[in-house]
Design a protein around this motif. Structure first.
Motif, mmCIF file in Angstrom:
data_model
loop_
_atom_site.group_PDB
_atom_site.id
_atom_site.type_symbol
_atom_site.label_atom_id
_atom_site.label_comp_id
_atom_site.label_asym_id
_atom_site.label_seq_id
_atom_site.Cartn_x
_atom_site.Cartn_y
_atom_site.Cartn_z
ATOM 1 N N ALA A 159 -14.006 9.283 1.526
ATOM 2 C CA ALA A 159 -12.730 8.695 1.959
ATOM 3 C C ALA A 159 -12.932 7.442 2.805
ATOM 4 C CB ALA A 159 -11.911 9.730 2.734
ATOM 5 N N MET A 171 0.845 -1.187 0.000
ATOM 6 C CA MET A 171 0.000 0.000 0.000
ATOM 7 C C MET A 171 0.887 1.247 0.000
ATOM 8 S SD MET A 171 -2.853 1.157 2.835
ATOM 9 C CE MET A 171 -3.788 -0.351 2.574
ATOM 10 N N GLN A 187 -9.160 15.260 5.526
ATOM 11 C CA GLN A 187 -9.471 14.828 4.169
ATOM 12 C C GLN A 187 -10.570 15.695 3.571
ATOM 13 O OE1 GLN A 187 -7.484 12.349 2.818
ATOM 14 N NE2 GLN A 187 -6.484 12.697 4.797
ATOM 15 N N GLN A 241 2.535 4.791 0.718
ATOM 16 C CA GLN A 241 2.696 5.432 2.020
ATOM 17 C C GLN A 241 1.611 6.466 2.294
ATOM 18 O OE1 GLN A 241 6.552 7.150 2.565
ATOM 19 N NE2 GLN A 241 6.193 7.661 4.710
ATOM 20 N N LYS A 242 1.218 7.236 1.276
ATOM 21 C CA LYS A 242 0.183 8.250 1.459
ATOM 22 C C LYS A 242 -1.147 7.622 1.849
ATOM 23 C CE LYS A 242 -2.174 12.103 -0.808
ATOM 24 N NZ LYS A 242 -2.307 12.912 -2.053
ATOM 25 N N SER A 243 -1.477 6.491 1.208
ATOM 26 C CA SER A 243 -2.728 5.802 1.520
ATOM 27 C C SER A 243 -2.703 5.262 2.944
ATOM 28 C CB SER A 243 -2.957 4.668 0.527
ATOM 29 O OG SER A 243 -4.179 4.015 0.779
ATOM 30 N N GLN A 244 -1.565 4.726 3.356
ATOM 31 C CA GLN A 244 -1.431 4.225 4.725
ATOM 32 C C GLN A 244 -1.625 5.360 5.731
ATOM 33 O OE1 GLN A 244 2.491 2.344 4.567
ATOM 34 N NE2 GLN A 244 1.520 0.341 4.692
ATOM 35 N N ARG A 245 -1.021 6.505 5.428
ATOM 36 C CA ARG A 245 -1.143 7.656 6.315
ATOM 37 C C ARG A 245 -2.594 8.136 6.399
ATOM 38 N NH1 ARG A 245 2.590 10.297 4.243
ATOM 39 N NH2 ARG A 245 1.418 11.688 2.861
ATOM 40 N N THR A 246 -3.284 8.152 5.258
ATOM 41 C CA THR A 246 -4.685 8.571 5.248
ATOM 42 C C THR A 246 -5.542 7.610 6.076
ATOM 43 O OG1 THR A 246 -4.476 9.586 3.068
ATOM 44 C CG2 THR A 246 -6.694 9.017 3.787
ATOM 45 N N LYS A 247 -5.323 6.323 5.928
ATOM 46 C CA LYS A 247 -6.079 5.338 6.701
ATOM 47 C C LYS A 247 -5.835 5.524 8.199
ATOM 48 C CE LYS A 247 -6.883 1.156 5.514
ATOM 49 N NZ LYS A 247 -6.798 -0.285 5.117
ATOM 50 N N TYR A 289 -13.960 4.605 0.557
ATOM 51 C CA TYR A 289 -12.850 4.199 -0.304
ATOM 52 C C TYR A 289 -11.855 3.330 0.453
ATOM 53 C CZ TYR A 289 -8.675 4.548 -3.217
ATOM 54 O OH TYR A 289 -7.563 4.248 -3.965
ATOM 55 N N HIS A 290 -11.505 3.715 1.666
ATOM 56 C CA HIS A 290 -10.449 3.019 2.408
ATOM 57 C C HIS A 290 -10.953 1.848 3.243
ATOM 58 C CE1 HIS A 290 -7.070 5.652 1.440
ATOM 59 N NE2 HIS A 290 -7.898 6.678 1.548
#
Length: 206
Positions: free
Chosen positions: A44, A1, A39, A3-9, A47-48
């Motif tokens: 969001a 995944m 966000q 890094q940005k997606s991990q941070r958002t989650k 999506y996540h």
């Protein structure tokens, strides 16, 4: 995944826990969670995590997994002949440790809500199934079943869970509110274990 997606989650999990704890699991607004996570996209969470429920499950999983190793170590030392107070203690202590962190206290305030909805029956919470906690609760039920009818055992364990989660959520709220604690953490946990053990040992009535 990425890094940005991990941070958002991670941001959504933290914001979700904070608002679920304070505004309510069923009443916190998803748009407020998204905004608190920094966000801009209202979708969001979907999506996540797939859904609001998926976000809640992700929040709970973080803490259930955090306690799992200690619980499995405890299970290796337990049996149906263990002291009742010991069985209660190993259920209580990993949960009480969550009082020491901000996200842990949010978790405790959330599970108190879920426990109340489930009438204290932890087996009705999908996140508990197939965990060391579920095995500890089953062991406690078998220990009580040596001297009490099954229906009464189930009722007492459900009441114990309701009292435990409510007590921890109340202390979490008082810590978050800056209230002065009358006793320290270790004394609080020891007293909670003693009180819950006493409730489970209460004589039966007709």
């Amino acid at each position: 995944m990425p890094q940005k997606s991990q941070r958002t989650k991670a941001q959504l999990v933290r914001a979700g826990a904070h608002l679920f704890a304070r505004d309510g699991v069923n009443t916190a607004l998803t748009r407020d969670i998204v905004a608190a996570a920094g966000q801009a996209n209202d979708s969001a969470i979907h999506y996540h995590f797939g859904s609001r429920g998926g976000l809640l499950e992700a929040i709970l999983t973080v803490h259930i997994d955090r306690m799992e190793a200690a619980r499995r170590d405890d299970l290796a030392t337990l049996s149906e002949r263990s002291r009742l107070s010991t069985l209660v203690r190993v259920i209580v202590e990993p949960l009480a440790i969550e009082l020491r962190s901000d996200d842990g206290r949010d978790f405790l305030r959330i599970i108190a809500q879920l426990s109340a909805e489930a009438s204290g029956d932890a087996s009705r919470l999908p996140i508990v199934r197939d965990t060391a906690l579920a095995q500890e609760l089953a062991l406690l039920e078998r220990r009580l079943g040596a001297s009490l009818p099954r229906a009464l055992v189930r009722e007492r364990v459900a009441m114990m869970i309701t009292m435990l989660t409510a007590a921890l959520a109340d202390r979490a709220w008082r810590i978050d509110s800056g209230r002065r604690m009358s006793i320290g953490h270790d004394a609080y946990v020891a007293n909670l274990v003693a009180m819950l053990t006493g409730a489970l040992r209460a004589p039966t009535t007709r």
